[in-house]
Design an enzyme around this catalytic site. Structure first.
Site, short mmCIF file in Angstrom:
data_model
loop_
_atom_site.label_atom_id
_atom_site.label_comp_id
_atom_site.label_asym_id
_atom_site.label_seq_id
_atom_site.Cartn_x
_atom_site.Cartn_y
_atom_site.Cartn_z
N CYS A 184 -53.01 21.66 45.09
CA CYS A 184 -52.60 22.94 44.51
C CYS A 184 -52.08 22.80 43.09
O CYS A 184 -51.55 23.75 42.52
CB CYS A 184 -51.57 23.64 45.39
SG CYS A 184 -50.06 22.68 45.56
N HIS B 186 -67.39 24.01 15.08
CA HIS B 186 -66.74 23.34 16.22
C HIS B 186 -65.96 24.34 17.07
O HIS B 186 -66.13 24.41 18.29
CB HIS B 186 -65.81 22.25 15.68
CG HIS B 186 -65.10 21.51 16.76
ND1 HIS B 186 -63.85 21.87 17.20
CD2 HIS B 186 -65.47 20.45 17.51
CE1 HIS B 186 -63.48 21.05 18.16
NE2 HIS B 186 -64.44 20.17 18.37
C1 PEP Z 1 -47.43 20.63 41.16
O1 PEP Z 1 -46.46 19.94 40.87
O2 PEP Z 1 -48.59 20.23 41.14
C2 PEP Z 1 -47.24 22.04 41.52
C3 PEP Z 1 -48.26 22.78 41.91
O3 PEP Z 1 -45.98 22.53 41.41
P1 PEP Z 1 -45.33 23.03 40.05
O4 PEP Z 1 -46.42 23.10 39.04
O5 PEP Z 1 -44.73 24.35 40.38
O6 PEP Z 1 -44.33 21.97 39.79
#
Ligand code: PEP
Ligand code: MG
Length: 848
Positions: free
Chosen positions: A801, A425
Site C-alpha cells: 500500500c 525535453h
Molecule cells: C507507507 O509507509 O508505505 C505507508 C503507506 O504509510 P505512510 O505513507 O502513511 O507512512
C-alpha cells in the site's frame, strides 16, 4: 579512401518477399501488407538495416543496381523505415533522379510549369536534407519563372559545385544523409525518449514515384477515417491538385475530401476515385486491424497508394479505436486491452480547467501535455522534490528542462518552461508522465537566482505563489482555477471492464476521505487498501479536540476528549462503509507522532493556550516536550497504541459501532483494522487483546454480532524478518513500502530530495527508490516477509500500500510474489487495473 561497394542488398517488396519488420522496418512491412491487399502501391524496394548501418559508418555505395531495377523512366523517393513508427526518422526525399535531361523530357510530357516545379522541389529538398544547406536560402522561391535557375545558382555558390546530375550519385547521397541523420545525437535522444533501444536500427524504402504534378486530374492527399482527437469515425484529410508528398496538409488552398459546404471536395471532382479511397481505407482497417492514414497520389486520374501509417492519435482516440475494433470483431478484447498503454490513461484522468470559471491568464505558450494542475511555483527540481515530500503540490517552472530534471518532474503536478517546443525535453517527458505541461512561454522573464518570474503585463510571481497550468490550452493562470473532473466515458469503462476480466491481482485504493472513496468506487477499485485515519483529525473542529486529548493530564481527561472524537470517527467510518457498499475497507489505526497536530508558530501556540485556557508557557513547554529528534523513528504508529492505548480503543469502538450501524440497514461489512509501524510480535498481541475487548463490549452493548479482520502493516525491516511470528496474530500483512524503503535504506523520506539527483546521476541508485520500488533490497524484504508469513498461515492476505502500489513495475513484482492485491491512490487505479491485465496477458503464469 574506401572503395565504393555496389549496393545489391535490397529486396523488391512483393507479396511473398522475405520482408521482416526487425530487418527492414515497419514501413517496408506495412507496404508489403498493402501490396498483399492489392492496393495500387508503386514499385518499391526495401534496404535492410545492416546496409543502412554500413552506409552510416562510411561505406560508400554505388546505386546503379537499384536504379536499374526501376528502369529509365520514373523518379524515385526514399522514406525511413525504423522498426517502430513512433521512433521517427529522417525526412522523406522525393523526386530523386531529376536532372536537366529528365527535366527536358518532363517539359515535353507535363509542360514547362510542372517540370520546373518538380525540379525546383527536388533541388530544394536535396539542398536542405542532403547537402544540409540553410532552408532560408530557398525561401520565397516557390513560384514564378526563374526560381529554378536561382535555386541551382544558390546551390552552386554554396557548395562550389554544380547540382549533381547523376541519379546514382543523387541516390547514394540521399541514402548516406538519411543513414547519418538517424545516428545523430538529437535523433537518438528523441527516439530513446519514446522507448527505442540504444541500438535501434533503420531500414529504408525506395519507391517509384507517382506524379501528382502533371496532366489531367493530378494531385496528392492524405486520408484517415477517424478524428485523431476523439477517435470517432470520420473521414478527415485533405487533397490538393498539382501537388505531391504531404503538401495538401500544409497548404490552405487544399480541398476537403468529403462533400463540404465550404468549397469543392475530392468527392465532387472525382467521385470514383473518392469511392476507391474509401474502399482502400476499409480494407486497411479490416485486414491491417488498425486505423491507418493513407498517403495517396492521383496521376492523370489514376490512384496510387504510396504509404500508410498508423493514425497519430490522442490517448482518448487510442482507447476508442481499440474498443471499436474489438466491437467490430476485427481484434479480440484482449488485444484491445493490450493496445492501450496503461500510462496513457492518465491523460484521460486528469482534471481540466472549467471553461465556465474565471481565467486570469498571465502567459501563453505551447500546449505540450494535456490536463490541468494547480500548485505552488518552484524553480528547481530539488525544491519540487522537497515540496512533494511535504505533500504540497508544486509547479516546476524552468527555462527548459534537461534529463537531470526528471525527478523534479516526477515530483511536480505541472511544468512550465520558458523555452522549447512540442518535442523539447519537458514536452516529451511531460506527455510520458501524463503531467500537464506548457512549454515555449517566451514572454516570461525567469530569474532562477532571484526566484522570480516576470510576466508580460509586468506582474511578478515568486516561489510559493499558486498558479494553474492548463496543458490543454497552453495557458498559465493566476491562482487555483476551477477544475472539471476528468472526462471518462463508457468506452473507457468498457475497456477497463475487459481488463478486469483477465487480471489476476486485486486493485484497491488508498482513500482517506469520502471524496477519495467515491473516486475509488468510480474507478472500480475493489476496496480501500489503506485509509490513513489521522487525516480525519485535521479538520478545524476536530483538531481542537485532538489537541485537548494530547494535552490531557490524566487518562480520564484523555478519555473525555476521545469521547468527543468518537462520534466524529464513527460518522467517518459509516460514510466510508456506505460509499464502498460492502467492499472491503482497510482502516489503519492512528500513525503519526502527536506533535504533528500542534501549532509550530508562537501565534499558533498562543491561540492554542487561549482555546485550552492554559498559560502560554505551559502550552509551549508541553509542545516542546513532545518534539523528537527523529520523529519518523519516534513515538508513532503502534508505539502510540501501546503507550496511549485509549486512542486505538476509541478508533476500534468507532469502527465497530459503524459496522453495527451499517449492518442494521445494509449488507454486513467486515472491517479490516491495520496496525502501523509494527516491529515486534508483542506489539500486535497487546493491541489485539484490547481490540478484542472493545469488540466484545460493542457486541454486548448493541446486542449485535459482527466480524472483523486484524492485520499488520509491514513497514520496518524487522517486521518483514519476523513476519512468521507476527502472522500468528494477523490475518493480513500489507507492506507500507514508503516507510519500509526509508528504513531499509536509512534514508529520510523528507530529506532524500537534497541528494537524490546526485545519487542517481552518479549511478549510486538506478532510480529514486521512493518512486520506483527497489526490487533488490526492499523487494527482498517483501519476499522474505511474504514467504515467512505464509509459512505460518497459508490463507494470509498479502498486499502493498505504499506509493509504489500504482507502478506497473511494482505490480509486476507483487504479482510474481503471489500478492493478493495492490493499493494505490484513487487516480492510479485505472492505470493499475490495465497494467495488471497486461501482465496477466503477457505472462500468464502466476504463483498463487
Ligand atoms: C507507507 O509507509 O508505505 C505507508 C503507506 O504509510 P505512510 O505513507 O502513511 O507512512
Ligand atoms: Mg508508513
Amino acid at each position: 579512401m574506401q572503395k565504393q561497394q555496389p549496393l545489391t542488398d535490397f529486396s523488391e517488396i512483393t507479396p511473398s518477399a522475405a520482408i521482416r519488420t526487425e530487418t527492414h522496418g515497419w514501413r517496408a512491412k506495412c507496404l508489403q501488407r498493402l501490396i498483399r491487399l492489392d492496393l495500387p502501391v508503386p514499385r518499391t524496394v526495401a534496404l535492410p538495416s545492416s546496409t543502412v548501418r554500413a552506409i552510416a559508418a562510411g561505406t560508400p555505395v554505388h546505386c546503379e543496381a537499384i536504379l536499374a531495377h526501376f528502369g529509365e523512366g520514373p523518379l524515385i523517393s526514399v522514406r525511413p523505415s525504423p522498426v517502430n513508427p513512433d521512433w521517427g526518422g529522417p525526412a522523406t526525399v522525393l523526386n530523386i533522379g531529376l536532372n536537366h535531361a529528365r527535366h527536358a523530357r518532363l517539359v515535353e510530357t507535363q509542360g514547362q510549369a510542372a517540370a520546373d516545379e518538380l525540379f525546383l522541389r527536388f533541388v530544394q529538398g536535396y539542398a536542405v536534407h542532403v547537402a544540409r544547406l540553410d532552408p532560408d536560402m530557398f525561401e520565397g522561391l516557390d513560384a514564378g519563372p526563374g526560381a529554378l535557375r536561382e535555386a541551382l545558382r544558390a546551390y552552386r555558390d554554396e557548395m562550389d559545385e554544380d547540382f549533381p546530375e547523376d541519379p546514382a550519385r543523387q541516390l547514394a547521397e540521399v541514402l548516406r544523409s538519411m543513414a547519418r541523420a538517424w545516428e545523430g545525437t538529437t535523433a537518438r535522444l528523441l527516439r530513446q525518449a519514446k522507448g527505442a533501444p540504444e541500438d535501434a536500427a533503420l531500414g529504408l524504402v525506395v519507391q517509384q514515384m507517382a506524379q501528382g504534378i502533371g496532366q489531367g486530374i493530378s494531385g496528392s492527399g492524405v486520408v484517415q477515417f477517424i478524428d485523431p482527437v476523439t477517435g470517432q469515425p470520420q473521414v478527415t484529410g485533405r487533397y490538393l491538385g498539382q501537388s505531391q508528398g504531404r503538401d495538401a496538409l500544409k497548404r490552405t488552398e487544399a480541398m476537403y475530401l468529403t462533400r463540404d459546404p465550404r468549397g469543392p471536395s475530392l468527392e465532387d471532382i472525382a467521385p470514383d476515385l473518392f469511392a476507391e479511397l474509401l474502399r482502400h481505407g476499409r480494407a486497411c482497417r479490416d485486414r491491417l486491424r488498425e486505423e491507418m492514414q493513407i498517403e495517396f497520389t492521383i496521376e492523370d486520374g489514376r490512384l496510387s497508394v504510396l504509404d500508410a501509417v498508423k493514425v497519430a492519435r490522442s490517448s482518448r482516440a487510442t482507447l476508442r479505436v481499440a474498443v471499436a475494433l474489438a466491437d467490430d470483431g476485427i481484434i479480440d478484447r484482449n488485444e484491445a486491452v493490450l493496445r492501450v498503454e496503461p500510462r496513457a490513461l492518465s491523460e484521460l484522468l486528469h482534471p481540466q480547467v472549467d471553461p465556465r470559471g474565471p481565467r486570469d491568464v498571465f502567459v501563453r505558450g505551447i500546449a505540450a501535455s494535456p490536463g490541468a494542475a494547480t500548485g505552488r511555483i518552484v524553480f528547481s527540481s530539488q525544491a519540487a522534490q522537497a515540496s512533494a515530500s511535504r505533500g504540497e503540490p508544486c509547479i516546476l517552472v524552468r527555462r527548459e528542462t534537461t534529463p537531470e530534471d526528471i525527478r523534479g518532474m516526477h515530483s511536480a503536478v505541472g511544468v512550465l518552461t520558458e523555452r522549447g517546443g512540442m518535442t523539447s525535453h519537458a514536452a516529451v517527458i511531460g506527455r510520458g508522465l501524463g503531467l500537464p505541461c506548457i512549454v515555449g512561454c517566451s514572454d516570461l522573464r525567469l530569474d532562477p537566482r532571484d526566484k522570480t518570474l516576470r510576466v508580460p503585463d509586468g506582474r511578478i510571481f515568486r516561489e510559493g505563489d499558486t498558479i494553474t497550468v492548463d496543458g490543454t490550452s497552453g495557458e498559465a493562470l493566476v491562482g487555483a482555477a476551477d477544475m472539471l473532473p476528468p472526462a471518462l466515458d463508457a468506452t473507457f469503462h468498457k475497456l477497463l471492464g475487459w481488463a478486469d476480466a483477465v487480471r489476476d491481482i486485486g486493485i484497491r485504493a488508498n482513500a482517506d476521505t469520502p471524496a477519495d472513496a467515491k473516486t475509488a468506487r468510480d474507478f472500480s477499485a475493489q476496496g480501500i487498501g489503506l485509509c490513513r485515519t489521522e487525516h480525519m483529525f485535521f479538520d478545524s473542529d476536530r483538531l481542537i479536540v485532538m489537541r485537548e486529548m494530547i494535552f490531557a493530564d490524566t487518562p480520564a481527561d484523555r478519555a473525555a476528549a476521545l469521547t468527543r472524537l468518537l462520534p466524529m470517527q464513527r460518522a467517518d467510518f459509516v460514510q466510508l462503509f456506505d460509499i464502498m457498499q460492502g467492499l472491503p475497507v482497510c482502516i489503519r489505526l492512528f500513525d503519526p507522532p502527536l506533535h504533528e497536530f500542534l501549532p509550530h508558530s508562537r501565534e499558533g501556540l498562543r491561540e492554542l493556550a487561549e482555546a485550552l485556557d492554559r498559560p502560554l508557557s505551559e502550552v509551549t513547554r508541553r509542545a516542546e516536550a513532545l518534539a523528537e529528534f527523529n520523529p519518523m523513528l519516534g513515538m508513532r504508529g503502534v508505539r502510540l497504541g501501546v503507550v496511549l492505548p485509549e486512542i486505538y480503543d476509541m478508533q476500534a469502538q468507532a469502527i465497530f459501532e459503524a459496522t453495527v450501524e451499517i449492518g442494521r440497514r445494509a449488507d454486513p461489512v467486515v472491517p479490516e483494522i491495520m496496525i502501523p509501524l509494527v516491529s515486534a510480535r508483542r506489539e500486535v498481541e497487546l493491541v489485539k487483546t484490547r481490540i478484542e475487548s472493545v469488540a466484545a463490549t460493542v457486541r454486548t452493548k448493541t446486542g449485535r454480532d459482527f466480524d472483523y479482520r486484524l492485520g499488520v502493516m509491514v513497514e520496518t525491516p524487522r517486521a518483514a524478518l519476523r513476519a512468521g511470528e507476527i502472522a500468528q496474530h494477523a490475518s493480513f500483512l500489507s507492506f507500507g513500502t514508503n516507510d519500509l524503503t526509508q528504513m531499509t535504506y536509512g534514508l529520510s523520506r523528507d530529506d532524500a530530495g537534497r541528494f537524490m539527483n546526485t545519487y542517481v546521476q552518479r549511478g549510486v541508485f538506478p532510480e529514486d527508490p521512493f518512486h520506483t520500488l527497489d526490487v533488490d533490497g526492499v523487494g527482498e524484504l517483501l519476499l522474505i516477509g511474504a514467504d515467512r508469513g505464509r509459512q505460518t498461515r497459508d490463507d494470509l492476505t498479502l498486499s502493498i500500500c505504499g506509493e509504489h502500489g500504482g507502478n506497473p513495475e511494482s505490480i509486476a513484482f507483487c504479482r510474481r510474489a503471489g500478492f493478493d492485491y495492490v493499493s494505490c491512490s484513487p487516480y492510479r487505479v485505472p492505470l493499475a487495473r490495465l497494467a495488471a491485465a497486461h501482465l496477466a496477458l503477457l505472462d500468464p503464469i502466476r504463483k498463487h
